[in-house]
Design a protein around this motif. Structure first.
Motif, PDB file in Angstrom:
ATOM      1  N   GLU A 166       0.846  -1.187   0.000  1.00 19.37           N
ATOM      2  CA  GLU A 166       0.000   0.000   0.000  1.00 19.37           C
ATOM      3  C   GLU A 166       0.883   1.239   0.000  1.00 19.37           C
ATOM      4  OE1 GLU A 166      -1.671  -1.241   4.053  1.00 19.37           O
ATOM      5  OE2 GLU A 166      -1.546   0.937   4.319  1.00 19.37           O
ATOM      6  N   MET A 167       0.339   2.329  -0.505  1.00 18.44           N
ATOM      7  CA  MET A 167       1.104   3.573  -0.549  1.00 18.44           C
ATOM      8  C   MET A 167       1.093   4.228   0.819  1.00 18.44           C
ATOM      9  SD  MET A 167       2.746   5.648  -2.603  1.00 18.44           S
ATOM     10  CE  MET A 167       2.180   5.680  -4.302  1.00 18.44           C
ATOM     11  N   PHE A 168       2.260   4.581   1.334  1.00 18.39           N
ATOM     12  CA  PHE A 168       2.345   5.295   2.613  1.00 18.39           C
ATOM     13  C   PHE A 168       3.512   6.281   2.554  1.00 18.39           C
ATOM     14  CE2 PHE A 168       3.915   5.575   7.080  1.00 18.39           C
ATOM     15  CZ  PHE A 168       2.814   6.221   7.614  1.00 18.39           C
ATOM     16  N   HIS A 214     -16.397  -1.558   5.988  1.00 16.62           N
ATOM     17  CA  HIS A 214     -17.170  -0.366   6.379  1.00 16.62           C
ATOM     18  C   HIS A 214     -16.773   0.930   5.679  1.00 16.62           C
ATOM     19  CE1 HIS A 214     -14.563   1.212   9.994  1.00 16.62           C
ATOM     20  NE2 HIS A 214     -13.800   0.638   9.091  1.00 16.62           N
ATOM     21  N   HIS A 215     -15.631   0.958   5.004  1.00 15.61           N
ATOM     22  CA  HIS A 215     -15.286   2.163   4.222  1.00 15.61           C
ATOM     23  C   HIS A 215     -15.861   2.132   2.807  1.00 15.61           C
ATOM     24  CE1 HIS A 215     -12.639   3.658   7.310  1.00 15.61           C
ATOM     25  NE2 HIS A 215     -11.845   2.598   7.252  1.00 15.61           N
ATOM     26  N   GLY A 253      -9.732   2.295   2.089  1.00 17.03           N
ATOM     27  CA  GLY A 253      -9.582   1.874   3.478  1.00 17.03           C
ATOM     28  C   GLY A 253      -9.595   0.366   3.637  1.00 17.03           C
ATOM     29  N   TYR A 254      -9.018  -0.316   2.634  1.00 14.54           N
ATOM     30  CA  TYR A 254      -8.909  -1.788   2.600  1.00 14.54           C
ATOM     31  C   TYR A 254     -10.249  -2.480   2.331  1.00 14.54           C
ATOM     32  CZ  TYR A 254      -4.816  -0.398   5.505  1.00 14.54           C
ATOM     33  OH  TYR A 254      -3.708   0.223   6.018  1.00 14.54           O
ATOM     34  N   ASP A 264     -15.258   0.093  15.164  1.00  7.82           N
ATOM     35  CA  ASP A 264     -13.899   0.125  14.635  1.00  7.82           C
ATOM     36  C   ASP A 264     -13.261   1.482  14.997  1.00  7.82           C
ATOM     37  OD1 ASP A 264     -12.187  -1.258  12.172  1.00  7.82           O
ATOM     38  OD2 ASP A 264     -11.962   0.925  12.225  1.00  7.82           O
ATOM     39  N   HIS A 286     -11.812   3.450  13.064  1.00  2.71           N
ATOM     40  CA  HIS A 286     -12.000   4.413  11.973  1.00  2.71           C
ATOM     41  C   HIS A 286     -13.480   4.636  11.686  1.00  2.71           C
ATOM     42  CE1 HIS A 286      -8.050   2.427  11.397  1.00  2.71           C
ATOM     43  NE2 HIS A 286      -7.667   3.673  11.189  1.00  2.71           N
ATOM     44  N   TYR A 316      -7.777   8.883   9.865  1.00  3.13           N
ATOM     45  CA  TYR A 316      -8.418   8.362   8.667  1.00  3.13           C
ATOM     46  C   TYR A 316      -9.880   8.008   8.980  1.00  3.13           C
ATOM     47  CZ  TYR A 316      -8.915   5.427   4.525  1.00  3.13           C
ATOM     48  OH  TYR A 316      -9.326   4.909   3.342  1.00  3.13           O
ATOM     49  N   ASP A 336      -9.128  -2.514  16.118  1.00  4.23           N
ATOM     50  CA  ASP A 336      -8.004  -1.575  16.012  1.00  4.23           C
ATOM     51  C   ASP A 336      -8.106  -0.475  17.062  1.00  4.23           C
ATOM     52  OD1 ASP A 336     -10.199  -0.624  14.596  1.00  4.23           O
ATOM     53  OD2 ASP A 336      -9.135  -0.427  12.692  1.00  4.23           O
ATOM     54  N   ILE A 389      -1.632   1.121  13.734  1.00  5.12           N
ATOM     55  CA  ILE A 389      -2.025   2.296  12.943  1.00  5.12           C
ATOM     56  C   ILE A 389      -3.101   3.139  13.637  1.00  5.12           C
ATOM     57  CG2 ILE A 389      -1.404   1.164  10.769  1.00  5.12           C
ATOM     58  CD1 ILE A 389      -4.410   0.936  10.120  1.00  5.12           C
ATOM     59  N   GLY A 447     -11.529  -3.733  11.115  1.00  4.26           N
ATOM     60  CA  GLY A 447     -10.075  -3.610  11.237  1.00  4.26           C
ATOM     61  C   GLY A 447      -9.486  -4.286  12.468  1.00  4.26           C
ATOM     62  N   TYR A 489      -4.989  -4.632  13.530  1.00  3.79           N
ATOM     63  CA  TYR A 489      -3.736  -4.925  12.821  1.00  3.79           C
ATOM     64  C   TYR A 489      -2.590  -5.342  13.722  1.00  3.79           C
ATOM     65  CZ  TYR A 489      -6.831  -2.689   9.665  1.00  3.79           C
ATOM     66  OH  TYR A 489      -7.971  -2.403   8.963  1.00  3.79           O
TER      67      TYR A 489
HETATM   68  C1  OKS Z   1      -3.168   5.178   5.253  1.00  5.69           C
HETATM   69  C2  OKS Z   1      -3.840   4.509   6.385  1.00  5.69           C
HETATM   70  C3  OKS Z   1      -5.055   3.823   5.905  1.00  5.69           C
HETATM   71  C4  OKS Z   1      -5.865   3.430   7.060  1.00  5.69           C
HETATM   72  C5  OKS Z   1      -6.944   2.512   6.630  1.00  5.69           C
HETATM   73  C6  OKS Z   1      -7.804   2.153   7.779  1.00  5.69           C
HETATM   74  C7  OKS Z   1      -8.379   0.795   7.601  1.00  5.69           C
HETATM   75  C8  OKS Z   1      -9.249   0.436   8.736  1.00  5.69           C
HETATM   76  N1  OKS Z   1      -1.881   4.663   5.026  1.00  5.69           N
HETATM   77  N2  OKS Z   1     -10.500   0.851   8.718  1.00  5.69           N
HETATM   78  O1  OKS Z   1     -11.341   0.531   9.666  1.00  5.69           O
HETATM   79  O2  OKS Z   1      -8.901  -0.224   9.670  1.00  5.69           O
END
Ligand code: OKS
Ligand code: ZN
Length: 347
Positions: free
Chosen positions: A17-19, A164-165, A173-174, A201, A203, A231, A290, A297, A327, A329
């Motif tokens: 993923e891009m970061f 959920h995103h 958001g995956y 979650d 986020h 995010y 998360d 994260i 999420g 992680y």
């Molecule tokens: C950007 C970070 C992206 C965060 C995605 C969050 C995914 C998640 N590098 N959503 O609930 O857990």
């Protein structure tokens, strides 16, 4: 509790993923779900089931048909550009922001990926559609299982990628298909007149909120990191009450990064009070772990034992309920934390 687990989740296995200008390894990995399955088996929690084939018609009532077509065909289109692409994942690189047209469908592949996405952290891979569709089937089957009247009152869609995103016509958001929204819609169609979705979650569940923002039959409540710093940044603020028929049917409870279990619980109680006033016939819980203190994260401070209390508190609502997996992680602890919620729920 019936647990519909996605037997093909591992087919979604993004490379990077891009970061911050670099491609880095994905946080959202197949191992996350394997830890949960191991913890549930070890502790004898729930009855595991595989899902039936996905109900594509229901998926197309939640997501736009052109988005579903795009997801279904994306990998073949990508390979058609260049067979060497098989070694790479699809990541968007261009988006239609303010001032661009949103009423057109460019044929260029990169433009189409941008049209249907909102970040560059969610690789679309060879097996993404298959995994996401089987996950959607888990959510739909879980909803139907708790709707039958004589079956279990609680079921879980234990799947990844999360959901959920994802909105009507976008991934990010995956997330690709919104499992919590699909469960809510399936509950509605199976006879529940009002459904509440509680998203815990870390986020904000922007996809779920946007899908139901103008509907009064589905209450969406989300407790999450304040989008000013967290995010997905562009939705999830406290002043988003819903619109039209949905006015009053969305509640955002943003909390500062660093919030501990006591502070988080106060917000949860506000969310539960709103759910009580809504008098839903069924509940969907978008469960991300998360919020855990060790999440790499995220920035809340919940501990593993707290999840037992979270589960017990949610069970006190006494509603037919579907959990979806979002999420989390801190890979090794994801299993313990999810199992704790479910054990606390079962009492
Ligand atoms: C950007 C970070 C992206 C965060 C995605 C969050 C995914 C998640 N590098 N959503 O609930 O857990
Ligand atoms: Zn999350």
């Amino acid at each position: 509790m019936l647990i519909f687990h996605n037997p093909v989740h591992g087919k979604h296995d993004g490379r990077q993923e891009m970061f911050r200008g670099r491609l880095v390894p994905c946080h959202e990995t197949p191992a996350r779900l394997e830890y949960v399955l191991d913890a549930l088996r070890e502790r004898g929690i729930g009855t595991l089931r595989a899902p039936a084939a996905p109900d594509l018609d229901l998926i197309r009532r939640v997501h736009s048909p052109r988005y579903v077509d795009f997801l279904q065909r994306a990998w073949a289109d990508w390979i058609a550009l260049d067979p060497a692409n098989a070694e790479l994942d699809i990541l968007p690189s261009v988006w239609p922001v303010r001032g661009f047209r949103h009423d057109i469908s460019p044929s260029n592949f990169a433009a189409r990926v941008g049209l249907f996405s909102f970040d560059s952290g969610s690789p679309l891979t060879a097996g993404t559609w298959e995994a996401a569709a089987a996950g959607a089937a888990c959510a739909i089957d879980a909803a139907r299982a708790v709707s039958s009247g004589h079956g279990p009152r609680t079921a879980m869609a234990l799947t990844r990628p999360p959901g959920h995103h994802a909105g009507a016509d976008f991934f990010g958001g995956y997330c690709f298909l919104n499992n919590a929204a699909l469960a809510a819609q399936a509950l509605r169609e199976a006879g529940a007149e009002r459904v509440a979705v509680l998203d815990i979650d870390y986020h904000h569940g922007n996809g779920t909120q946007s899908l139901f923002y103008e509907r009064g039959d589905v209450l969406t409540v989300s407790v999450h990191g304040d989008p000013t710093t967290e995010y997905p940044f562009f939705l999830g603020y406290a002043d988003e009450p819903g619109q039209g028929a949905g006015l009053g049917a969305n509640l955002n409870l943003p909390l500062a990064a660093g919030t501990d279990f006591a502070g988080w619980t106060e917000a949860l109680e506000q969310g539960l009070a709103a759910i009580g006033r809504f008098k839903p016939d069924a509940l969907v819980i978008a469960l991300g772990v998360d919020t855990y203190e060790g999440d790499p994260i995220s920035k809340f401070k919940l501990r593993s034992a707290d999840y037992l209390r979270v589960g017990a508190r949610l069970a006190r609502l006494g509603l037919p309920a579907v959990f979806t997996m979002e999420g989390g992680y801190a890979v090794a602890e994801v299993g313990v934390n999810v199992a704790n919620v479910l054990e606390g729920y079962a009492g």
